[in-house]
Each structure stands twice: as structure tokens, then as C-alpha cells.
Write an enzyme that holds these catalytic residues in place. Structure first.
Site, mmCIF file in Angstrom:
data_model
loop_
_atom_site.group_PDB
_atom_site.id
_atom_site.type_symbol
_atom_site.label_atom_id
_atom_site.label_comp_id
_atom_site.label_asym_id
_atom_site.label_seq_id
_atom_site.Cartn_x
_atom_site.Cartn_y
_atom_site.Cartn_z
ATOM 1 N N LYS A 210 50.154 71.509 33.211
ATOM 2 C CA LYS A 210 50.960 72.033 32.101
ATOM 3 C C LYS A 210 50.065 72.613 30.998
ATOM 4 O O LYS A 210 50.292 73.716 30.516
ATOM 5 C CB LYS A 210 51.824 70.918 31.478
ATOM 6 C CG LYS A 210 52.829 70.297 32.428
ATOM 7 C CD LYS A 210 53.699 69.264 31.708
ATOM 8 C CE LYS A 210 52.951 68.033 31.219
ATOM 9 N NZ LYS A 210 52.401 67.190 32.285
ATOM 10 N N ARG B 25 59.876 64.299 27.143
ATOM 11 C CA ARG B 25 59.383 63.477 28.233
ATOM 12 C C ARG B 25 60.406 62.464 28.722
ATOM 13 O O ARG B 25 60.104 61.655 29.591
ATOM 14 C CB ARG B 25 58.143 62.738 27.777
ATOM 15 C CG ARG B 25 56.875 63.275 28.488
ATOM 16 C CD ARG B 25 55.807 62.330 28.190
ATOM 17 N NE ARG B 25 54.564 62.422 28.861
ATOM 18 C CZ ARG B 25 53.538 63.175 28.518
ATOM 19 N NH1 ARG B 25 53.654 64.068 27.579
ATOM 20 N NH2 ARG B 25 52.395 63.036 29.121
ATOM 21 N N ARG C 89 39.425 65.426 35.841
ATOM 22 C CA ARG C 89 39.708 66.118 34.586
ATOM 23 C C ARG C 89 38.705 65.720 33.506
ATOM 24 O O ARG C 89 38.336 64.556 33.380
ATOM 25 C CB ARG C 89 41.118 65.745 34.136
ATOM 26 C CG ARG C 89 41.507 66.375 32.833
ATOM 27 C CD ARG C 89 42.981 66.601 32.767
ATOM 28 N NE ARG C 89 43.702 65.400 32.383
ATOM 29 C CZ ARG C 89 45.017 65.410 32.157
ATOM 30 N NH1 ARG C 89 45.712 66.509 32.319
ATOM 31 N NH2 ARG C 89 45.620 64.310 31.806
ATOM 32 N N ARG D 231 39.329 61.396 29.517
ATOM 33 C CA ARG D 231 40.318 60.737 28.666
ATOM 34 C C ARG D 231 40.481 59.281 29.074
ATOM 35 O O ARG D 231 40.478 58.950 30.252
ATOM 36 C CB ARG D 231 41.671 61.432 28.808
ATOM 37 C CG ARG D 231 41.834 62.594 27.858
ATOM 38 C CD ARG D 231 43.039 63.414 28.173
ATOM 39 N NE ARG D 231 44.259 62.631 28.351
ATOM 40 C CZ ARG D 231 45.446 63.172 28.603
ATOM 41 N NH1 ARG D 231 45.572 64.469 28.706
ATOM 42 N NH2 ARG D 231 46.500 62.413 28.750
ATOM 43 N N ARG E 257 50.973 56.112 34.634
ATOM 44 C CA ARG E 257 51.513 57.359 34.074
ATOM 45 C C ARG E 257 52.381 58.087 35.099
ATOM 46 O O ARG E 257 53.396 58.682 34.754
ATOM 47 C CB ARG E 257 50.372 58.247 33.587
ATOM 48 C CG ARG E 257 49.732 57.661 32.324
ATOM 49 C CD ARG E 257 48.427 58.321 31.991
ATOM 50 N NE ARG E 257 48.595 59.714 31.709
ATOM 51 C CZ ARG E 257 47.690 60.644 31.979
ATOM 52 N NH1 ARG E 257 46.553 60.316 32.565
ATOM 53 N NH2 ARG E 257 47.920 61.890 31.664
HETATM 54 P P1 AMP Z 1 49.521 64.160 27.717
HETATM 55 O O1 AMP Z 1 48.294 64.707 27.089
HETATM 56 O O2 AMP Z 1 50.701 65.103 27.631
HETATM 57 O O3 AMP Z 1 49.293 63.656 29.110
HETATM 58 O O4 AMP Z 1 49.967 62.892 26.824
HETATM 59 C C1 AMP Z 1 49.108 61.768 26.713
HETATM 60 C C2 AMP Z 1 49.896 60.572 26.243
HETATM 61 O O5 AMP Z 1 50.470 60.848 24.944
HETATM 62 C C3 AMP Z 1 51.069 60.171 27.102
HETATM 63 O O6 AMP Z 1 50.685 59.367 28.208
HETATM 64 C C4 AMP Z 1 51.925 59.398 26.100
HETATM 65 O O7 AMP Z 1 51.380 58.118 25.843
HETATM 66 C C5 AMP Z 1 51.742 60.226 24.830
HETATM 67 N N1 AMP Z 1 52.770 61.292 24.724
HETATM 68 C C6 AMP Z 1 52.581 62.645 24.737
HETATM 69 N N2 AMP Z 1 53.756 63.293 24.625
HETATM 70 C C7 AMP Z 1 54.715 62.333 24.530
HETATM 71 C C8 AMP Z 1 56.141 62.353 24.422
HETATM 72 N N3 AMP Z 1 56.825 63.515 24.397
HETATM 73 N N4 AMP Z 1 56.789 61.161 24.349
HETATM 74 C C9 AMP Z 1 56.132 60.004 24.371
HETATM 75 N N5 AMP Z 1 54.805 59.901 24.510
HETATM 76 C C10 AMP Z 1 54.087 61.053 24.586
#
Ligand code: AMP
Length: 214
Positions: free
Chosen positions: A15, A90, A129, A162, A173
Site C-alpha cells: 500500500k 482498518r 522490509r 520496523r 498483524r
Molecule cells: P502500518 O504502517 O499501516 O502497517 O501501521 C502500523 C501500525 O500502526 C499498525 O499495526 C497499527 O498498530 C497502527 N495503525 C495504523 N493505522 C491504523 C488504523 N487505521 N487503525 C488502528 N491502528 C492503526
């Protein structure tokens, strides 16, 4: 009006990579809620302090934290701009709420891009990653390496893995995705906004498919 395009797909589907590439070509703004939260954690803001333990566990951060962030950035977006949302909504509650927050900020959700890949590919992509802790740029050791190993092309900072890309957190996840986020695909399909993309190919091919679909 302001326009929103939502990017959907499991962690590792690409994404962020696709949204950043298409945004750079079209002038849209790439908004990653995950990157905003990581930045808030690094700076120790109240939102960051609230989010940290959920993120470390690979769980979703409470909806209210996200609603504050998203409504602020929608209000600040200039009229006529296009925002690519990467990582929000999400879950189904967030998808419903995005409609309300958008209406309050003279914005509309115009499309939802679903990036489809196999689970084996997701695990491979997440394991390799690397992320820039300073500017948020994303890399992959094999498929999208930086010009100099371990160094961000864009800002020169040292790249990191990360904390939530560790194998034990990756499994959680992916489970959270299946349980909470996969239903969001149905939400946008029913709304007639869904565009499914085969995201198994290289990054530039996926970006071209997304751009053509929009
Ligand atoms: P990402 O970089 O999109 O994989 O997001 C990393 C982490 O941020 C996720 O595993 C969640 O803990 C948190 N996070 C990001 N976006 C959201 C969302 N829309 N709702 C809840 N948690 C989020």
C-alpha cells in the site's frame, strides 16, 4: 471538494509503496496513518504515548486516536486536493466514520484500491522490509533496495527494520487484518467504489496498474 482514495490490502501488500509512487506522479498527497503514528511515538506526543503498546503488539490503535488525526488532516487539506489514505480505514467502524469525517470537511471518498497478494508473498515482503525512521520511505532488501545498502536514498538516514516487522508480530498483524480489516473491502465493494489490483508483481508494475485504475 477534496478527494480521498483509500488503499486497502494486508500488511506487506505494498500500500505504502504504490500510494507513494502514484502520489508522486499525480500530485496527490500520500497519507500513512502508520507513519504518522510512528512519528508521534518517536516524538513522545500524547497520541504517541497512547499508541505505542498497541503498535508494538501488532494490534490496532484505539479508533478515537485515529479519528482525531484524520479529522485534523482532512480539515487542513486544501480544497481541490486529492489524499491517498494508506492504512485507514482498518475496520468497519473506521470505514463508516470516514464517511462522516469526510462530509464534515467537504471531502468525498472517490475510490478504494484493493491490493491483492498471496500470504506467502506478504510474509516475504514484510521480512525483507526496511524503513527510514526519519522520512518514512520504504525499501525491500531484494525487490526495492536503496542505492547504498542501509541508507535512505531520499534523506540519508540509516534504515531500520520496523519493530512490528519481527516474525512474531507479523503473524499477529496478519491475523488482525483477516479479522478486522478484510471486512472493509466488502464495505467499499457494496458502495461500488472498489478497484481490485493484482499486486503480486514488481513495485513499478503495481503502481502502473493502480494509476490506470484511478
Ligand atoms: P502500518 O504502517 O499501516 O502497517 O501501521 C502500523 C501500525 O500502526 C499498525 O499495526 C497499527 O498498530 C497502527 N495503525 C495504523 N493505522 C491504523 C488504523 N487505521 N487503525 C488502528 N491502528 C492503526
Amino acid at each position: 471538494m477534496k478527494k480521498i482514495v483509500v488503499f486497502l490490502g494486508a500488511p506487506g501488500a505494498g500500500k505504502g509503496t504504490a500510494a507513494a509512487a502514484v502520489a508522486a506522479r499525480t500530485g496527490a498527497r500520500h497519507v500513512s496513518t502508520g507513519a504518522m503514528l510512528r512519528d508521534a511515538v518517536a516524538r513522545g506526543t500524547p497520541a504517541g504515548l497512547e499508541a505505542k503498546s498497541f503498535m508494538d503488539a501488532g494490534a490496532l490503535v484505539p479508533d478515537e486516536v485515529l479519528y482525531r488525526m484524520v479529522s485534523e488532516l482532512l480539515a487542513a487539506a486544501p480544497d481541490g486536493s486529492t489524499l491517498f489514505f494508506d492504512g485507514f480505514p482498518r475496520n468497519s467502524a473506521q470505514a463508516e466514520k470516514l464517511g462522516e469525517l469526510a462530509a464534515a470537511a467537504a471531502a468525498t471518498v472517490d475510490a478504494a484500491v484493493m491490493l491483492d497478494v498471496s500470504e506467502a508473498t506478504l510474509v516475504e515482503r514484510l521480512g525483507g522490509r526496511r524503513t527510514c525512521p526519519k522520512c518514512g520511505a520504504g525499501y525491500h532488501v531484494k525487490s526495492l533496495p536503496p542505492k547504498v545498502e542501509g541508507v535512505c536514498d531520499k534523506c540519508g538516514a540509516a534504515l531500520v527494520t520496523r519493530a512490528d516487522d519481527r516474525p512474531e508480530t507479523i503473524a499477529n498483524r496478519l491475523a488482525v487484518y483477516e479479522r478486522s480489516t478484510a471486512p472493509v473491502v466488502g464495505f467499499y465493494e457494496r458502495a461500488g467504489l472498489l478497484k481490485r489490483i493484482d499486486a503480486s508483481g514488481p513495485a513499478d508494475a503495481v503502481a502502473a496498474l493502480v494509476e490506470a485504475a484511478l
